[in-house]
Write a protein that holds these residues in place. Structure first.
Motif, PDB file in Angstrom:
ATOM      1  N   PRO A 195     -80.031 -24.108 -53.637  1.00 13.24           N
ATOM      2  CA  PRO A 195     -80.569 -24.970 -54.700  1.00 13.24           C
ATOM      3  C   PRO A 195     -79.573 -25.063 -55.851  1.00 13.24           C
ATOM      4  O   PRO A 195     -78.708 -24.192 -55.983  1.00 13.24           O
ATOM      5  N   TYR A 196     -79.697 -26.087 -56.690  1.00  8.95           N
ATOM      6  CA  TYR A 196     -78.726 -26.274 -57.774  1.00  8.95           C
ATOM      7  C   TYR A 196     -78.726 -25.072 -58.708  1.00  8.95           C
ATOM      8  O   TYR A 196     -79.771 -24.591 -59.139  1.00  8.95           O
ATOM      9  N   GLY A 197     -77.530 -24.579 -58.982  1.00  2.00           N
ATOM     10  CA  GLY A 197     -77.392 -23.473 -59.925  1.00  2.00           C
ATOM     11  C   GLY A 197     -75.983 -23.515 -60.470  1.00  2.00           C
ATOM     12  O   GLY A 197     -75.127 -24.228 -59.945  1.00  2.00           O
ATOM     13  N   LYS A 198     -75.744 -22.749 -61.521  1.00  2.00           N
ATOM     14  CA  LYS A 198     -74.401 -22.721 -62.109  1.00  2.00           C
ATOM     15  C   LYS A 198     -73.864 -21.298 -62.160  1.00  2.00           C
ATOM     16  O   LYS A 198     -74.622 -20.341 -62.276  1.00  2.00           O
ATOM     17  N   THR A 199     -72.548 -21.199 -62.092  1.00  2.00           N
ATOM     18  CA  THR A 199     -71.888 -19.895 -62.215  1.00  2.00           C
ATOM     19  C   THR A 199     -71.864 -19.506 -63.692  1.00  2.00           C
ATOM     20  O   THR A 199     -72.219 -20.311 -64.563  1.00  2.00           O
ATOM     21  N   ALA A 200     -71.412 -18.284 -63.963  1.00  2.00           N
ATOM     22  CA  ALA A 200     -71.306 -17.805 -65.354  1.00  2.00           C
ATOM     23  C   ALA A 200     -70.420 -18.718 -66.190  1.00  2.00           C
ATOM     24  O   ALA A 200     -70.572 -18.818 -67.409  1.00  2.00           O
ATOM     25  N   ASP A 201     -69.482 -19.422 -65.517  1.00  2.00           N
ATOM     26  CA  ASP A 201     -68.549 -20.294 -66.237  1.00  2.00           C
ATOM     27  C   ASP A 201     -69.017 -21.749 -66.287  1.00  2.00           C
ATOM     28  O   ASP A 201     -68.281 -22.628 -66.740  1.00  2.00           O
ATOM     29  N   GLY A 202     -70.232 -21.996 -65.786  1.00  2.00           N
ATOM     30  CA  GLY A 202     -70.807 -23.341 -65.859  1.00  2.00           C
ATOM     31  C   GLY A 202     -70.417 -24.276 -64.731  1.00  2.00           C
ATOM     32  O   GLY A 202     -70.598 -25.484 -64.833  1.00  2.00           O
ATOM     33  N   PHE A 203     -69.874 -23.736 -63.635  1.00  2.00           N
ATOM     34  CA  PHE A 203     -69.527 -24.566 -62.469  1.00  2.00           C
ATOM     35  C   PHE A 203     -70.723 -24.627 -61.519  1.00  2.00           C
ATOM     36  O   PHE A 203     -71.462 -23.645 -61.397  1.00  2.00           O
ATOM     37  N   ASN A 259     -67.306 -20.954 -53.660  1.00  2.00           N
ATOM     38  CA  ASN A 259     -66.543 -21.181 -52.428  1.00  2.00           C
ATOM     39  C   ASN A 259     -65.103 -21.610 -52.692  1.00  2.00           C
ATOM     40  O   ASN A 259     -64.205 -21.249 -51.940  1.00  2.00           O
ATOM     41  N   HIS A 260     -64.893 -22.368 -53.754  1.00  2.00           N
ATOM     42  CA  HIS A 260     -63.529 -22.832 -54.050  1.00  2.00           C
ATOM     43  C   HIS A 260     -62.929 -22.192 -55.305  1.00  2.00           C
ATOM     44  O   HIS A 260     -61.940 -21.474 -55.223  1.00  2.00           O
ATOM     45  N   LEU A 261     -63.530 -22.451 -56.465  1.00  2.00           N
ATOM     46  CA  LEU A 261     -62.892 -22.038 -57.722  1.00  2.00           C
ATOM     47  C   LEU A 261     -62.757 -20.520 -57.852  1.00  2.00           C
ATOM     48  O   LEU A 261     -61.737 -20.023 -58.331  1.00  2.00           O
ATOM     49  N   GLY A 262     -63.765 -19.783 -57.405  1.00  2.00           N
ATOM     50  CA  GLY A 262     -63.698 -18.323 -57.467  1.00  2.00           C
ATOM     51  C   GLY A 262     -62.538 -17.784 -56.649  1.00  2.00           C
ATOM     52  O   GLY A 262     -61.767 -16.933 -57.108  1.00  2.00           O
ATOM     53  N   HIS A 263     -62.384 -18.326 -55.433  1.00  2.00           N
ATOM     54  CA  HIS A 263     -61.284 -17.875 -54.566  1.00  2.00           C
ATOM     55  C   HIS A 263     -59.928 -18.399 -55.050  1.00  2.00           C
ATOM     56  O   HIS A 263     -58.906 -17.728 -54.887  1.00  2.00           O
ATOM     57  N   PHE A 264     -59.924 -19.581 -55.634  1.00  2.00           N
ATOM     58  CA  PHE A 264     -58.691 -20.152 -56.206  1.00  2.00           C
ATOM     59  C   PHE A 264     -58.170 -19.220 -57.308  1.00  2.00           C
ATOM     60  O   PHE A 264     -56.992 -18.859 -57.340  1.00  2.00           O
ATOM     61  N   LEU A 265     -59.085 -18.799 -58.199  1.00  2.00           N
ATOM     62  CA  LEU A 265     -58.697 -17.903 -59.300  1.00  2.00           C
ATOM     63  C   LEU A 265     -58.272 -16.537 -58.764  1.00  2.00           C
ATOM     64  O   LEU A 265     -57.252 -15.983 -59.192  1.00  2.00           O
ATOM     65  N   LEU A 266     -59.022 -16.010 -57.826  1.00  2.00           N
ATOM     66  CA  LEU A 266     -58.698 -14.703 -57.241  1.00  2.00           C
ATOM     67  C   LEU A 266     -57.293 -14.713 -56.624  1.00  2.00           C
ATOM     68  O   LEU A 266     -56.481 -13.813 -56.868  1.00  2.00           O
ATOM     69  N   THR A 267     -57.011 -15.763 -55.851  1.00  2.00           N
ATOM     70  CA  THR A 267     -55.701 -15.868 -55.192  1.00  2.00           C
ATOM     71  C   THR A 267     -54.584 -15.975 -56.232  1.00  2.00           C
ATOM     72  O   THR A 267     -53.539 -15.328 -56.111  1.00  2.00           O
ATOM     73  N   ARG A 303     -57.145 -26.760 -64.559  1.00  2.00           N
ATOM     74  CA  ARG A 303     -57.731 -27.129 -65.866  1.00  2.00           C
ATOM     75  C   ARG A 303     -59.092 -26.458 -66.058  1.00  2.00           C
ATOM     76  O   ARG A 303     -59.378 -25.912 -67.125  1.00  2.00           O
ATOM     77  N   MET A 304     -59.914 -26.512 -65.022  1.00  2.00           N
ATOM     78  CA  MET A 304     -61.267 -25.936 -65.124  1.00  2.00           C
ATOM     79  C   MET A 304     -61.214 -24.423 -65.358  1.00  2.00           C
ATOM     80  O   MET A 304     -62.059 -23.866 -66.048  1.00  2.00           O
ATOM     81  N   LEU A 305     -60.204 -23.774 -64.784  1.00  2.00           N
ATOM     82  CA  LEU A 305     -60.087 -22.312 -64.912  1.00  2.00           C
ATOM     83  C   LEU A 305     -59.165 -21.891 -66.060  1.00  2.00           C
ATOM     84  O   LEU A 305     -58.956 -20.705 -66.293  1.00  2.00           O
ATOM     85  N   SER A 306     -58.616 -22.904 -66.755  1.00  2.00           N
ATOM     86  CA  SER A 306     -57.653 -22.656 -67.852  1.00  2.00           C
ATOM     87  C   SER A 306     -56.505 -21.759 -67.419  1.00  2.00           C
ATOM     88  O   SER A 306     -56.180 -20.765 -68.080  1.00  2.00           O
TER      89      SER A 306
END
Length: 298
Positions: free
Chosen positions: A113-121, A128-136, A291-294
């Motif tokens: 269901p629709y939800g947001k991460t702590a960073d508002g994504f 699935n994408h941004l978390g792993h992008f930042l981790l890598t 940009r989204m992850l600064s």
């Protein structure tokens, strides 16, 4: 067709050893992540299970040690829905581990269901994408110093129904959980191809893959008709051990050392969608993600 094909394929196997290598696997407390951890631990690797729920992670560590006979297995807290947690985890790895030979970005959420991460994504693109992008991004220097090294992104054939909405990546103008999931899995493939280009000549290679239609607890958010369909096709689906094979293949298969950026299924190269091969889209997604992850990631 693909399901039937994989049903009759002879299983891939390899005696490749990973002694002295260190592996990080996200979301390895259950399902294909856990089976991957067991297999790589059996090959002699040090395995770090990165999970949000430490109770489940600790239980998984016990199972992995028991199944593999390898005591060099531990868990660390990582919540991919929170950039602060990702930074803390990466910091601990960078300070505590002299090398990282294999990073497996396996964790994921599916049609939730629709939800947001702590960073508002939006939750699916966020985890699935941004978390792993930042981790890598945060681990890439350590991975480069550990070359030859591999980065593996677990995608899905669902990517082929997806498109990247660069104008509304967080689905704020309307949310379809299936489309958001497909978008996040397409993002995994585009990230992999962009990453491979940037890593040329470093000895670090990147792969994305479809594990197969696997019976996992990720199905819990499917609606009634979808659950019914899954019951009908379940004789042709894979269990977690079978579902982990392509991840393991990408992690250890020696012939892949000279390959990078590709998409795999059933332990072989596979065709991704036209959008998955769109270099222009991959570049735009890369820039948007930064940009989204600064972050600045040359």
């Amino acid at each position: 067709m693909q399901m039937l094909r994989s049903f009759f394929l002879s299983p891939w196997s390899s005696a490749e050893r990973l002694d002295g290598k260190t592996v990080v696997i996200t979301g390895a407390n259950t399902g294909i992540g856990k089976e991957t951890a067991i297999d790589l631990a059996k090959r002699g690797a040090k395995v770090i299970i990165a999970c949000r729920d430490m109770e489940k992670a600790e239980a998984a560590v016990k199972d992995v040690i028991e199944s593999s006979g390898n005591e060099n297995v531990l868990c660390m807290k990582l919540d991919l829905a929170d950039s602060r947690s990702i930074k803390e985890f990466a910091d601990a790895i960078n300070k505590g581990e002299p090398k990282l030979n294999i990073l497996i970005n396996n964790a994921g959420v599916m049609v939730c269901p629709y939800g947001k991460t702590a960073d508002g994504f939006e939750m699916q693109i966020g985890v699935n994408h941004l978390g792993h992008f930042l981790l890598t991004h945060l681990l890439i220097d350590l991975i480069k110093r550990s070359a030859p090294a591999r980065i593996i992104n677990v995608s899905s054939m669902a990517h082929s129904w997806g498109s990247i909405n660069l104008e509304d990546i967080n689905s704020e103008n309307g949310y379809d959980k299936n489309k958001a999931y497909a978008q996040s899995k397409l993002a995994n493939i585009l990230f992999t191809s962009s990453l491979a280009k940037r890593l040329e000549g470093t000895g670090v290679t990147a792969y994305s893959l479809h594990p197969g239609v696997v019976q996992t607890d990720l199905w819990r958010h499917l609606n009634g008709p979808q659950q019914f369909f899954m019951k009908i096709i379940s004789p042709f689906t894979k269990n977690s051990v079978q579902g982990a094979q392509t991840t393991i293949y990408c992690a250890v298969e020696p012939s892949l050392e000279k390959e990078s950026g590709g998409y795999y299924s059933d332990c072989a190269p596979a065709n991704c969608s036209a959008a998955g091969k769109d270099n222009d889209l991959a570049q735009k997604l890369w820039e948007l993600s930064c940009r989204m992850l600064s972050i600045t990631w040359e």
